[in-house]
Motif scaffolding. Structure first.
Motif, PDB file in Angstrom:
ATOM      1  N   ALA A 139     -14.134 105.271  12.507  1.00  0.00           N
ATOM      2  CA  ALA A 139     -13.479 105.247  13.818  1.00  0.00           C
ATOM      3  C   ALA A 139     -14.012 104.084  14.644  1.00  0.00           C
ATOM      4  CB  ALA A 139     -13.715 106.567  14.550  1.00  0.00           C
ATOM      5  N   GLN A 140     -13.095 103.253  15.143  1.00  0.00           N
ATOM      6  CA  GLN A 140     -13.508 102.094  15.943  1.00  0.00           C
ATOM      7  C   GLN A 140     -13.537 102.397  17.430  1.00  0.00           C
ATOM      8  OE1 GLN A 140     -11.780  98.493  13.072  1.00  0.00           O
ATOM      9  NE2 GLN A 140     -11.414  98.463  15.273  1.00  0.00           N
ATOM     10  N   ALA A 141     -12.632 103.265  17.853  1.00  0.00           N
ATOM     11  CA  ALA A 141     -12.541 103.577  19.284  1.00  0.00           C
ATOM     12  C   ALA A 141     -11.753 104.866  19.451  1.00  0.00           C
ATOM     13  CB  ALA A 141     -11.855 102.446  20.051  1.00  0.00           C
ATOM     14  N   ALA A 142     -11.827 105.442  20.644  1.00  0.00           N
ATOM     15  CA  ALA A 142     -11.038 106.642  20.943  1.00  0.00           C
ATOM     16  C   ALA A 142     -10.868 106.782  22.445  1.00  0.00           C
ATOM     17  CB  ALA A 142     -11.711 107.884  20.380  1.00  0.00           C
ATOM     18  N   ILE A 143      -9.747 107.345  22.831  1.00  0.00           N
ATOM     19  CA  ILE A 143      -9.589 107.840  24.204  1.00  0.00           C
ATOM     20  C   ILE A 143     -10.075 109.282  24.209  1.00  0.00           C
ATOM     21  CG2 ILE A 143      -7.995 108.450  26.059  1.00  0.00           C
ATOM     22  CD1 ILE A 143      -6.155 106.215  25.133  1.00  0.00           C
ATOM     23  N   TYR A 144     -11.028 109.565  25.071  1.00  0.00           N
ATOM     24  CA  TYR A 144     -11.510 110.940  25.226  1.00  0.00           C
ATOM     25  C   TYR A 144     -10.933 111.502  26.513  1.00  0.00           C
ATOM     26  CZ  TYR A 144     -14.708 114.886  25.924  1.00  0.00           C
ATOM     27  OH  TYR A 144     -15.228 116.138  26.128  1.00  0.00           O
ATOM     28  N   SER A 145     -10.199 112.598  26.368  1.00  0.00           N
ATOM     29  CA  SER A 145      -9.573 113.273  27.501  1.00  0.00           C
ATOM     30  C   SER A 145     -10.239 114.642  27.638  1.00  0.00           C
ATOM     31  CB  SER A 145      -8.069 113.422  27.253  1.00  0.00           C
ATOM     32  OG  SER A 145      -7.457 114.183  28.254  1.00  0.00           O
ATOM     33  N   PRO A 146     -11.175 114.800  28.576  1.00  0.00           N
ATOM     34  CA  PRO A 146     -12.042 115.987  28.574  1.00  0.00           C
ATOM     35  C   PRO A 146     -11.390 117.287  29.027  1.00  0.00           C
ATOM     36  CG  PRO A 146     -12.605 114.538  30.401  1.00  0.00           C
ATOM     37  CD  PRO A 146     -11.598 113.799  29.574  1.00  0.00           C
ATOM     38  N   TYR A 147     -10.199 117.224  29.652  1.00  0.00           N
ATOM     39  CA  TYR A 147      -9.625 118.445  30.231  1.00  0.00           C
ATOM     40  C   TYR A 147      -8.359 118.922  29.530  1.00  0.00           C
ATOM     41  CZ  TYR A 147     -12.972 117.189  33.815  1.00  0.00           C
ATOM     42  OH  TYR A 147     -14.136 116.850  34.472  1.00  0.00           O
ATOM     43  N   GLU A 148      -8.003 118.272  28.437  1.00  0.00           N
ATOM     44  CA  GLU A 148      -6.880 118.751  27.635  1.00  0.00           C
ATOM     45  C   GLU A 148      -7.412 119.667  26.529  1.00  0.00           C
ATOM     46  OE1 GLU A 148      -3.375 115.616  27.614  1.00  0.00           O
ATOM     47  OE2 GLU A 148      -5.221 114.681  26.885  1.00  0.00           O
ATOM     48  N   GLY A 149      -6.501 120.260  25.758  1.00  0.00           N
ATOM     49  CA  GLY A 149      -6.975 121.150  24.704  1.00  0.00           C
ATOM     50  C   GLY A 149      -5.850 121.847  23.981  1.00  0.00           C
ATOM     51  N   HIS A 150      -6.021 123.159  23.781  1.00  0.00           N
ATOM     52  CA  HIS A 150      -5.043 123.905  22.989  1.00  0.00           C
ATOM     53  C   HIS A 150      -5.185 125.391  23.287  1.00  0.00           C
ATOM     54  CE1 HIS A 150      -8.235 125.153  20.057  1.00  0.00           C
ATOM     55  NE2 HIS A 150      -8.777 124.028  20.476  1.00  0.00           N
ATOM     56  N   ILE A 151      -4.224 126.158  22.763  1.00  0.00           N
ATOM     57  CA  ILE A 151      -4.216 127.605  22.916  1.00  0.00           C
ATOM     58  C   ILE A 151      -3.789 128.199  21.577  1.00  0.00           C
ATOM     59  CG2 ILE A 151      -1.781 127.783  23.664  1.00  0.00           C
ATOM     60  CD1 ILE A 151      -2.804 129.830  25.794  1.00  0.00           C
ATOM     61  N   ASN A 152      -4.149 129.440  21.330  1.00  0.00           N
ATOM     62  CA  ASN A 152      -3.676 130.122  20.126  1.00  0.00           C
ATOM     63  C   ASN A 152      -2.260 130.621  20.413  1.00  0.00           C
ATOM     64  OD1 ASN A 152      -3.101 132.161  18.120  1.00  0.00           O
ATOM     65  ND2 ASN A 152      -5.266 132.068  17.577  1.00  0.00           N
ATOM     66  N   ASN A 153      -1.265 129.875  19.922  1.00  0.00           N
ATOM     67  CA  ASN A 153       0.121 130.159  20.289  1.00  0.00           C
ATOM     68  C   ASN A 153       0.584 131.535  19.815  1.00  0.00           C
ATOM     69  OD1 ASN A 153      -0.240 128.279  17.940  1.00  0.00           O
ATOM     70  ND2 ASN A 153       1.833 128.968  17.484  1.00  0.00           N
ATOM     71  N   ARG A 154       0.085 131.994  18.669  1.00  0.00           N
ATOM     72  CA  ARG A 154       0.518 133.309  18.181  1.00  0.00           C
ATOM     73  C   ARG A 154      -0.039 134.428  19.064  1.00  0.00           C
ATOM     74  NH1 ARG A 154       0.022 132.277  11.580  1.00  0.00           N
ATOM     75  NH2 ARG A 154       1.512 130.555  11.536  1.00  0.00           N
ATOM     76  N   MET A 155      -1.283 134.265  19.513  1.00  0.00           N
ATOM     77  CA  MET A 155      -1.851 135.248  20.443  1.00  0.00           C
ATOM     78  C   MET A 155      -1.150 135.185  21.799  1.00  0.00           C
ATOM     79  SD  MET A 155      -5.926 135.175  19.642  1.00  0.00           S
ATOM     80  CE  MET A 155      -6.601 136.042  18.225  1.00  0.00           C
ATOM     81  N   LEU A 156      -0.779 133.971  22.220  1.00  0.00           N
ATOM     82  CA  LEU A 156      -0.026 133.824  23.472  1.00  0.00           C
ATOM     83  C   LEU A 156       1.304 134.557  23.388  1.00  0.00           C
ATOM     84  CD1 LEU A 156       0.492 132.506  26.261  1.00  0.00           C
ATOM     85  CD2 LEU A 156       1.389 130.513  25.024  1.00  0.00           C
ATOM     86  N   LEU A 157       2.008 134.409  22.276  1.00  0.00           N
ATOM     87  CA  LEU A 157       3.291 135.093  22.110  1.00  0.00           C
ATOM     88  C   LEU A 157       3.120 136.609  22.165  1.00  0.00           C
ATOM     89  CD1 LEU A 157       4.734 132.810  19.308  1.00  0.00           C
ATOM     90  CD2 LEU A 157       5.740 133.113  21.579  1.00  0.00           C
ATOM     91  N   ARG A 158       2.085 137.115  21.491  1.00  0.00           N
ATOM     92  CA  ARG A 158       1.851 138.569  21.521  1.00  0.00           C
ATOM     93  C   ARG A 158       1.567 139.044  22.944  1.00  0.00           C
ATOM     94  NH1 ARG A 158      -0.642 137.791  16.300  1.00  0.00           N
ATOM     95  NH2 ARG A 158      -2.732 137.557  17.181  1.00  0.00           N
ATOM     96  N   ALA A 159       0.774 138.255  23.686  1.00  0.00           N
ATOM     97  CA  ALA A 159       0.464 138.628  25.068  1.00  0.00           C
ATOM     98  C   ALA A 159       1.713 138.619  25.933  1.00  0.00           C
ATOM     99  CB  ALA A 159      -0.584 137.674  25.641  1.00  0.00           C
TER     100      ALA A 159
END
Length: 378
Positions: A139-159
């Motif tokens: 890896a030569q470089a990266a943009i680090y975005s500290p406040y983005e991310g993800h969610i467990n979409n299947r658990m979200l659907l169940r909720a």
């Protein structure tokens, strides 16, 4: 305020039903298959507007607004339902492996920084390793975005399904819609395998099938299915902690012991099957970024149909020429990300007639009252 019939039980339909019911509206939600059985359950649950949208504009604003809604929205859902949605907003890396990719990343970083977004451009090996020790040495470089991310979409659907039940939403899965019911030029509901379903307002939230649904009225909207194939491997022995995006794939560590890998984009009509070519593309696309994945235990692969539009923007709001009919669809790869804002903005329209937030996404850019009138007369 009347009652509402929502056609399509993916994350958009479920989120809207939940929001409207919280505001006191009577809501019926119908789904031809299983809840979230199409694009919503097949997603990786990415919450990454700065990665997804390549320029400033309405889509980036939409994504950032919806991301900002997420922490409270997810917390309220968890407290209301007692379920966990595994929201993780702990940052992500967009990685460059060569000089050309680094130059493109640097340009993207500049406009994001100039627009006031919280991003960091990392070029030192030590910086990259601090964020993600398992990232390749190449890896030569990266943009680090500290406040983005993800969610467990299947658990979200169940909720969301649980929340809708608790709110008194009438839920019908396995309900096939055969026609849109019209009376006196106004849409009054649908005809279905359960019989006639009537409501003061009908909203189409059927994802890749939205175009098929509106065809029943002779309304043509440019929504088409684009297949996405995704795989998952075990995180045992691979303590990855950060989402990694590269030009050939992404790697997402989940809290349930899986690492989700994605994803293809292929035009396959309504075919959802995982192909050997698709699976090879996913696996070969991610291993250059995290060499430790070579030893990962393979768990599963699946496919889903993303609803793509002709201009890359969703369709939100009233269908011109048809009183009592709206659409909320065409979110492509970002239905999970955009669901909280979509639900709020559509509910503001249905409850109070507010259209300001919907302006860039109104169906009127594709459907004119003149075309609808000509069809009605024809």
């Amino acid at each position: 305020m009347g009652d509402c019939l929502i056609v399509g039980g993916g994350v958009i339909g479920l989120s809207l039903a939940y929001e409207l019911s919280r505001r006191g509206m009577g809501v019926t939600l119908v789904e031809q298959g299983e809840w979230g059985g199409q694009a919503s359950s097949a997603a990786a649950g990415m919450l990454a507007p700065l990665k997804e949208f390549t320029a400033p504009g309405p889509m980036l604003d939409f994504g950032m607004t919806s991301l900002a809604y997420y922490p409270q929205w997810a917390q309220e859902l968890e407290e209301f339902t007692g379920g966990d949605v595994q929201l993780s907003l702990e940052g992500l890396l967009t990685v460059a492996l060569d000089d050309g990719e680094q130059a493109q990343l640097a340009e993207k970083f500049r406009w994001q920084k100039d627009a006031g977004h919280s991003v960091h451009f990392l070029t030192e090996r030590q910086q990259l390793a601090e964020v993600e020790p398992l990232l390749t040495d190449k890896a030569q470089a990266a943009i680090y975005s500290p406040y983005e991310g993800h969610i467990n979409n299947r658990m979200l659907l169940r909720a969301l399904v649980t929340a809708c039940k608790l709110q008194g939403v009438v839920l019908h899965s396995g309900c096939v819609v055969s026609g849109i019911a019209v009376k006196g030029g106004k849409v009054v509901g649908v005809d279905s395998s359960l019989g006639p379903l009537r409501a003061a307002h009908t909203v189409i939230t059927s994802g890749a099938w939205a175009g098929v649904m509106l065809d029943l009225l002779g309304v043509s909207v440019p929504v088409r299915p684009v297949r996405g194939q995704i795989a998952a491997v075990s995180s045992v022995g691979i303590p990855l902690r950060t989402v990694i995006f590269g030009t050939t794939g992404y790697v997402t560590p989940k809290k349930d012991g899986k690492i989700v890998l994605g994803a293809t984009e292929d035009e396959s009509g309504f075919q959802r099957e995982v192909t050997m070519a698709g699976l090879a593309s996913i696996l070969n696309g991610v291993m250059p970024y995290v060499p430790a994945l070579h030893s990962a235990a393979f768990l599963e692969a699946w496919g889903g149909l993303r609803p793509a539009t002709a201009d890359g923007k969703p369709l939100l709001g009233p269908v011109p020429g048809w009183e009592g009919l709206s659409i909320a669809g065409g979110h492509f790869r970002n239905g999970i990300l955009l669901s909280p804002a979509t639900a709020k903005w559509m509910a503001d329209y249905l409850e109070k007639g507010e259209r300001e937030q919907l302006a860039p996404f109104l169906p009127a850019r594709f459907v004119t009252e003149e075309n609808v009138s000509a069809h009605k007369m024809g």
